[in-house]
Scaffold this motif. Structure first.
Motif, PDB file in Angstrom:
ATOM      1  N   ILE A  59       0.883  -1.160   0.000  1.00 46.12           N
ATOM      2  CA  ILE A  59       0.000   0.000   0.000  1.00 46.12           C
ATOM      3  C   ILE A  59       0.918   1.206   0.000  1.00 46.12           C
ATOM      4  O   ILE A  59       1.603   1.481   0.973  1.00 46.12           O
ATOM      5  N   GLY A  60       0.979   1.858  -1.128  1.00 44.42           N
ATOM      6  CA  GLY A  60       1.899   2.976  -1.302  1.00 44.42           C
ATOM      7  C   GLY A  60       3.198   2.519  -1.943  1.00 44.42           C
ATOM      8  O   GLY A  60       3.551   1.347  -1.931  1.00 44.42           O
ATOM      9  N   GLN A  61       3.894   3.444  -2.554  1.00 45.85           N
ATOM     10  CA  GLN A  61       5.165   3.214  -3.230  1.00 45.85           C
ATOM     11  C   GLN A  61       5.106   2.100  -4.276  1.00 45.85           C
ATOM     12  O   GLN A  61       5.964   1.214  -4.316  1.00 45.85           O
ATOM     13  N   PRO A  62       4.110   2.112  -5.155  1.00 44.56           N
ATOM     14  CA  PRO A  62       4.013   1.073  -6.181  1.00 44.56           C
ATOM     15  C   PRO A  62       5.149   1.196  -7.199  1.00 44.56           C
ATOM     16  O   PRO A  62       5.732   2.255  -7.364  1.00 44.56           O
ATOM     17  N   SER A  67      -1.515   2.526  -9.210  1.00 45.50           N
ATOM     18  CA  SER A  67      -1.413   3.280  -7.951  1.00 45.50           C
ATOM     19  C   SER A  67      -2.335   2.776  -6.850  1.00 45.50           C
ATOM     20  O   SER A  67      -2.273   3.246  -5.721  1.00 45.50           O
ATOM     21  N   ARG A  68      -3.185   1.778  -7.148  1.00 41.44           N
ATOM     22  CA  ARG A  68      -4.072   1.254  -6.108  1.00 41.44           C
ATOM     23  C   ARG A  68      -3.271   0.466  -5.064  1.00 41.44           C
ATOM     24  O   ARG A  68      -2.193  -0.045  -5.336  1.00 41.44           O
ATOM     25  N   ALA A  69      -3.829   0.367  -3.864  1.00 40.95           N
ATOM     26  CA  ALA A  69      -3.196  -0.428  -2.805  1.00 40.95           C
ATOM     27  C   ALA A  69      -3.229  -1.902  -3.191  1.00 40.95           C
ATOM     28  O   ALA A  69      -4.208  -2.388  -3.755  1.00 40.95           O
ATOM     29  N   ALA A  70      -2.156  -2.611  -2.909  1.00 41.97           N
ATOM     30  CA  ALA A  70      -2.050  -4.031  -3.252  1.00 41.97           C
ATOM     31  C   ALA A  70      -1.883  -4.858  -1.984  1.00 41.97           C
ATOM     32  O   ALA A  70      -1.118  -4.509  -1.099  1.00 41.97           O
ATOM     33  N   PHE A  71      -2.618  -5.969  -1.911  1.00 41.89           N
ATOM     34  CA  PHE A  71      -2.471  -6.903  -0.794  1.00 41.89           C
ATOM     35  C   PHE A  71      -3.012  -8.253  -1.231  1.00 41.89           C
ATOM     36  O   PHE A  71      -3.614  -8.382  -2.293  1.00 41.89           O
ATOM     37  N   ALA A  72      -2.784  -9.265  -0.411  1.00 38.40           N
ATOM     38  CA  ALA A  72      -3.259 -10.614  -0.726  1.00 38.40           C
ATOM     39  C   ALA A  72      -3.964 -11.204   0.486  1.00 38.40           C
ATOM     40  O   ALA A  72      -3.655 -10.865   1.630  1.00 38.40           O
ATOM     41  N   ILE A  73      -4.912 -12.096   0.201  1.00 36.77           N
ATOM     42  CA  ILE A  73      -5.603 -12.854   1.247  1.00 36.77           C
ATOM     43  C   ILE A  73      -5.404 -14.327   0.927  1.00 36.77           C
ATOM     44  O   ILE A  73      -5.751 -14.785  -0.164  1.00 36.77           O
ATOM     45  N   ALA A  74      -4.836 -15.057   1.877  1.00 34.48           N
ATOM     46  CA  ALA A  74      -4.593 -16.487   1.697  1.00 34.48           C
ATOM     47  C   ALA A  74      -5.679 -17.273   2.418  1.00 34.48           C
ATOM     48  O   ALA A  74      -5.835 -17.162   3.629  1.00 34.48           O
ATOM     49  N   ASP A  75      -6.436 -18.055   1.672  1.00 34.14           N
ATOM     50  CA  ASP A  75      -7.446 -18.953   2.228  1.00 34.14           C
ATOM     51  C   ASP A  75      -6.910 -20.372   2.054  1.00 34.14           C
ATOM     52  O   ASP A  75      -7.186 -21.033   1.055  1.00 34.14           O
ATOM     53  N   ASP A  99       3.795  16.653   5.092  1.00 36.81           N
ATOM     54  CA  ASP A  99       3.854  17.123   6.484  1.00 36.81           C
ATOM     55  C   ASP A  99       5.011  16.484   7.240  1.00 36.81           C
ATOM     56  O   ASP A  99       5.572  17.092   8.153  1.00 36.81           O
ATOM     57  N   ALA A 100       5.367  15.262   6.842  1.00 31.19           N
ATOM     58  CA  ALA A 100       6.486  14.552   7.475  1.00 31.19           C
ATOM     59  C   ALA A 100       7.820  14.883   6.801  1.00 31.19           C
ATOM     60  O   ALA A 100       8.850  14.303   7.143  1.00 31.19           O
ATOM     61  N   HIS A 101       7.789  15.802   5.808  1.00 32.86           N
ATOM     62  CA  HIS A 101       8.991  16.252   5.092  1.00 32.86           C
ATOM     63  C   HIS A 101       9.689  15.128   4.333  1.00 32.86           C
ATOM     64  O   HIS A 101      10.917  15.098   4.262  1.00 32.86           O
ATOM     65  N   LEU A 102       8.889  14.231   3.773  1.00 30.81           N
ATOM     66  CA  LEU A 102       9.465  13.171   2.942  1.00 30.81           C
ATOM     67  C   LEU A 102       9.811  13.740   1.571  1.00 30.81           C
ATOM     68  O   LEU A 102       9.214  14.731   1.131  1.00 30.81           O
ATOM     69  N   PRO A 103      10.754  13.143   0.866  1.00 33.85           N
ATOM     70  CA  PRO A 103      11.166  13.653  -0.446  1.00 33.85           C
ATOM     71  C   PRO A 103      10.000  13.671  -1.447  1.00 33.85           C
ATOM     72  O   PRO A 103       9.221  12.711  -1.521  1.00 33.85           O
ATOM     73  N   GLU A 104       9.913  14.756  -2.202  1.00 27.72           N
ATOM     74  CA  GLU A 104       8.821  14.923  -3.167  1.00 27.72           C
ATOM     75  C   GLU A 104       8.748  13.793  -4.204  1.00 27.72           C
ATOM     76  O   GLU A 104       7.641  13.386  -4.578  1.00 27.72           O
ATOM     77  N   PRO A 105       9.871  13.233  -4.676  1.00 29.02           N
ATOM     78  CA  PRO A 105       9.748  12.106  -5.620  1.00 29.02           C
ATOM     79  C   PRO A 105       8.975  10.924  -5.032  1.00 29.02           C
ATOM     80  O   PRO A 105       8.234  10.247  -5.745  1.00 29.02           O
ATOM     81  N   LEU A 106       9.112  10.685  -3.737  1.00 30.08           N
ATOM     82  CA  LEU A 106       8.354   9.602  -3.102  1.00 30.08           C
ATOM     83  C   LEU A 106       6.875   9.958  -3.035  1.00 30.08           C
ATOM     84  O   LEU A 106       6.010   9.095  -3.220  1.00 30.08           O
ATOM     85  N   VAL A 107       6.585  11.222  -2.793  1.00 35.02           N
ATOM     86  CA  VAL A 107       5.203  11.689  -2.737  1.00 35.02           C
ATOM     87  C   VAL A 107       4.541  11.505  -4.097  1.00 35.02           C
ATOM     88  O   VAL A 107       3.424  10.989  -4.205  1.00 35.02           O
ATOM     89  N   GLN A 108       5.233  11.876  -5.163  1.00 34.89           N
ATOM     90  CA  GLN A 108       4.688  11.793  -6.517  1.00 34.89           C
ATOM     91  C   GLN A 108       4.565  10.353  -7.002  1.00 34.89           C
ATOM     92  O   GLN A 108       3.706  10.044  -7.819  1.00 34.89           O
ATOM     93  N   ARG A 109       5.402   9.480  -6.506  1.00 33.06           N
ATOM     94  CA  ARG A 109       5.367   8.080  -6.927  1.00 33.06           C
ATOM     95  C   ARG A 109       4.019   7.436  -6.667  1.00 33.06           C
ATOM     96  O   ARG A 109       3.579   6.546  -7.401  1.00 33.06           O
ATOM     97  N   LEU A 110       3.330   7.882  -5.628  1.00 31.57           N
ATOM     98  CA  LEU A 110       2.035   7.309  -5.293  1.00 31.57           C
ATOM     99  C   LEU A 110       1.040   7.470  -6.448  1.00 31.57           C
ATOM    100  O   LEU A 110       0.216   6.595  -6.681  1.00 31.57           O
ATOM    101  N   VAL A 111       1.107   8.588  -7.146  1.00 36.20           N
ATOM    102  CA  VAL A 111       0.157   8.863  -8.236  1.00 36.20           C
ATOM    103  C   VAL A 111       0.520   8.103  -9.495  1.00 36.20           C
ATOM    104  O   VAL A 111      -0.347   7.505 -10.143  1.00 36.20           O
ATOM    105  N   VAL A 112       1.789   8.104  -9.857  1.00 29.10           N
ATOM    106  CA  VAL A 112       2.196   7.510 -11.138  1.00 29.10           C
ATOM    107  C   VAL A 112       2.427   6.005 -11.048  1.00 29.10           C
ATOM    108  O   VAL A 112       2.439   5.325 -12.060  1.00 29.10           O
TER     109      VAL A 112
END
Length: 114
Positions: A59-62, A67-75, A99-112
């Protein structure tokens, strides 16, 4: 949805070197499974006693352009793994990152998604 199959050397985690993997001579089949952009999940039927190493993404940093959150469910009772992609409020997360002053490239990565 299976997007590709690759073969590489078999690996397993060792106790002697935490966090590292050692390679052996057997083969490992690598499947790239992810939902299409118009779908929310894809499934993989598992076959005991085969062993699986699953990496559903995060979830995040794809890194795959989705850009959607990714996870798995094991049955395991039904011998199926579901790989999910769901939307989340990216703009809210981006604001928290700024707000946490993280680098802007990481912030933009979420969208692209790259």
């Amino acid at each position: 949805m299976v997007f590709g199959v690759h073969h590489c050397r078999h690996f397993l985690r060792t106790h002697a070197s935490p966090g590292r993997f050692s390679y052996q001579d057997s083969q490992l089949e690598v499947l790239q499974i992810r939902p299409r952009a118009s779908e929310t999940f894809a499934a993989l039927r598992i076959e005991p006693p085969r062993r699986y190493l699953l990496n559903p993404g995060s979830i995040g940093q794809p890194r795959d352009g989705d850009s959607r959150a990714a996870f798995a469910i094991a049955d395991l009772g039904h011998e199926i793994i579901e790989f999910w992609r769901v939307p989340y409020d990216i703009s809210l997360v981006q604001q928290r990152m700024r707000d946490a002053h993280l680098p802007e490239p990481l912030v933009q990565r979420l969208v692209v998604g790259r």
